[in-house]
Design a protein around this motif. Structure first.
Motif, short mmCIF file in Angstrom:
data_model
loop_
_atom_site.label_atom_id
_atom_site.label_comp_id
_atom_site.label_asym_id
_atom_site.label_seq_id
_atom_site.Cartn_x
_atom_site.Cartn_y
_atom_site.Cartn_z
N ALA A 196 52.21 8.62 105.66
CA ALA A 196 53.47 8.41 104.94
C ALA A 196 53.84 6.94 104.85
O ALA A 196 54.85 6.61 104.21
N ARG A 197 53.05 6.08 105.48
CA ARG A 197 53.37 4.66 105.53
C ARG A 197 54.79 4.45 106.07
O ARG A 197 55.58 3.68 105.54
N LEU A 198 55.07 5.17 107.17
CA LEU A 198 56.37 5.12 107.83
C LEU A 198 56.13 4.82 109.31
O LEU A 198 55.45 5.59 110.00
N ALA A 199 56.69 3.72 109.80
CA ALA A 199 56.47 3.30 111.18
C ALA A 199 57.65 3.71 112.06
O ALA A 199 58.80 3.35 111.78
N VAL A 200 57.36 4.47 113.11
CA VAL A 200 58.32 4.80 114.17
C VAL A 200 57.62 4.54 115.49
O VAL A 200 56.41 4.33 115.54
N VAL A 201 58.38 4.55 116.59
CA VAL A 201 57.79 4.27 117.90
C VAL A 201 57.65 5.57 118.68
O VAL A 201 58.62 6.32 118.83
N PRO A 202 56.45 5.87 119.20
CA PRO A 202 56.29 7.10 120.00
C PRO A 202 57.03 7.02 121.32
O PRO A 202 57.19 5.94 121.91
N GLY A 203 57.47 8.16 121.80
CA GLY A 203 58.24 8.21 123.03
C GLY A 203 57.49 7.74 124.25
O GLY A 203 58.11 7.34 125.25
N GLU A 204 56.16 7.78 124.21
CA GLU A 204 55.38 7.30 125.36
C GLU A 204 55.72 5.85 125.71
O GLU A 204 55.60 5.44 126.86
N ALA A 205 56.15 5.06 124.71
CA ALA A 205 56.51 3.67 124.96
C ALA A 205 57.72 3.54 125.87
O ALA A 205 57.93 2.50 126.50
N PHE A 206 58.52 4.62 125.94
CA PHE A 206 59.77 4.59 126.70
C PHE A 206 59.74 5.53 127.90
O PHE A 206 60.78 5.86 128.45
N ASN A 207 58.54 5.98 128.26
CA ASN A 207 58.41 6.95 129.35
C ASN A 207 59.05 8.28 128.97
O ASN A 207 59.68 8.94 129.79
N ALA A 208 58.89 8.64 127.68
CA ALA A 208 59.50 9.88 127.17
C ALA A 208 58.57 10.56 126.18
O ALA A 208 58.84 10.59 124.98
N PRO A 209 57.43 11.11 126.64
CA PRO A 209 56.53 11.81 125.73
C PRO A 209 57.26 12.98 125.08
O PRO A 209 58.14 13.60 125.67
N GLY A 210 56.89 13.24 123.83
CA GLY A 210 57.55 14.32 123.10
C GLY A 210 58.74 13.87 122.29
O GLY A 210 59.42 14.69 121.67
N ARG A 211 59.01 12.56 122.29
CA ARG A 211 60.09 12.02 121.48
C ARG A 211 59.58 10.85 120.64
O ARG A 211 58.49 10.32 120.89
N ILE A 212 60.35 10.46 119.65
CA ILE A 212 60.08 9.25 118.89
C ILE A 212 61.38 8.46 118.78
O ILE A 212 62.47 9.02 118.85
N ARG A 213 61.26 7.14 118.60
CA ARG A 213 62.44 6.31 118.36
C ARG A 213 62.44 5.89 116.90
O ARG A 213 61.44 5.38 116.38
#
Length: 393
Positions: free
Chosen positions: A339-356
């Motif tokens: 989709a050419r859409l950038a979001v941050v995966p939750g693993e970056a924040f110690n929160a797998p299963g989420r996105i920022r």
């Protein structure tokens, strides 16, 4: 020491753009807007002033320090002076200066989980050990959770309200409990207030406004980056008791000498412009509502309405399960590639299963991003349904 994982997402998006791809970034931790014209003009005037062509003081421009002290005094309700302020290369540098002043090698600093990875990174950079502390269902720290992680080597806790990526604002009652716990055990509080202007519930309070007696064991960190769309200017500050400021000033003197004087002049203009943060917060509140409503309309996504900040932090575990992805990192990678859409995966924040997902963008960008997200996920839903039908046959 690893690099901030958010930068990896931004770098991949930038590389795709360089190849000609039309990428929308909702991954950045910064406003999309340009710095205000008044601030830019102040910087231009500063460039023309020969006084800015020479060394400045390590502690920072006295006028800027006085403005920062006034702003923090207004927030905290306790008095501060220019002598209580150290100007830094952005809030991240201020966090590092505060941490290195407070800890010795191997000392521990408590950080929220989920939380911004930069908090743990500055602790590591200062020679300490970052200890993640689980937050509650509203992403807030508690005295009980902090005490569970406390050891004889615990020196400080980093408190961020509103938080990144969660947007959580700690209520006064919770702040009072944390302050009492910190005072009881001789723990310092580093209050990261960089998102303080973006409170959508009216519940934001500085921990010092709630418990002024903690002034002698609190470091307040702030800056112009988020409120005034000045992330690239790199001007922040820490406001703290004399021994912390003395340590920070010495570190700056021995390393960077001082924050560039032109940038400090620009920050002076920003702090004399209270209207820009108010306008930004008004726009972000509206975009927050649009984004959260859209995300909650997608099967498999559960997105709480953030109290503050610039991000939505949805739970996408149902979407991962339904569409066959194994992690939010897989989903984020697929969104960027497809989709050419950038979001941050939750693993970056110690929160797998989420996105920022950042909503500090203009209306057109946010609406286009939402359309891309809906279209891309609708296509995978169709493919998943077709595959299930084929398996039945």
């Amino acid at each position: 020491m690893t690099d901030n994982p958010i930068f990896a997402v931004a770098a991949k998006a930038a590389a795709l753009r360089a190849q000609g791809a039309d990428v929308i970034t909702l991954a950045a931790g910064e406003p999309q807007a340009a710095t205000s014209a008044a601030v830019v003009e102040a910087a231009v005037d500063a460039v023309r002033d020969p006084a800015t062509h020479h060394y400045g003081t390590a502690q920072g421009d006295p006028v800027l320090r006085a403005l920062a002290a006034t702003a923090v005094a207004g927030d905290t309700g306790v008095p501060w002076s220019a002598d209580d302020v150290q100007i830094a290369l952005g809030a991240k540098h201020a966090l590092f200066l505060a941490t290195q002043a407070l800890i010795d090698a191997g000392d521990e600093v408590l950080v929220a989980a989920p939380g911004w990875p930069g908090h743990a990174e500055v602790v590591t950079a200062a020679g300490g050990v970052a200890v993640p502390v689980a937050t509650d269902e509203h992403f807030r720290l508690s005295a009980e959770a902090l005490d569970h992680c406390r050891t004889p080597r615990t020196r400080a806790v980093i408190l961020s309200s509103p938080g990144n990526p969660t947007g959580a604002v700690h209520p006064a009652s919770r702040l009072r409990q944390i302050a009492d716990w910190a005072q009881q055990h001789g723990i310092w509080v580093i209050s990261d207030d960089i998102y303080r202007a973006f409170d959508y519930t009216g519940t934001y309070r500085s921990i010092l406004r709630v418990v002024p007696r903690l002034r002698g064991r609190t470091v307040v960190v702030g800056g112009v980056s988020k409120e005034h769309a000045m992330t690239g200017w790199r001007v922040g500050w820490l406001v703290a008791p004399p021994e912390i400021i003395a340590s920070a000033r010495l570190h700056v003197s021995r390393t960077i000498t001082h924050v560039p004087t032109v940038n400090q002049r620009a920050a002076r203009a920003a702090l004399n412009d209270p209207g820009t943060p108010v306008e930004a917060a008004r726009a972000y509140r509206r975009r927050r509502a649009l984004l959260v409503e859209t995300l909650n309309g997608i099967d498999g996504i559960d997105c709480p309405l953030p109290d503050g900040g610039m991000f939505a932090f949805p739970d996408v575990s149902g979407l991962l399960r339904d569409r066959g992805w194994t992690s939010s990192a897989d989903l984020a990678g697929w969104l960027l590639d497809t989709a050419r859409l950038a979001v941050v995966p939750g693993e970056a924040f110690n929160a797998p299963g989420r996105i920022r997902v950042c909503f500090a963008v203009d209306d057109e960008t946010l609406i286009t991003a939402i359309e891309r997200l809906q279209t891309a996920l609708a296509s995978t839903e169709h493919e998943s349904s077709a595959q299930q039908l084929e398996e039945v046959r």
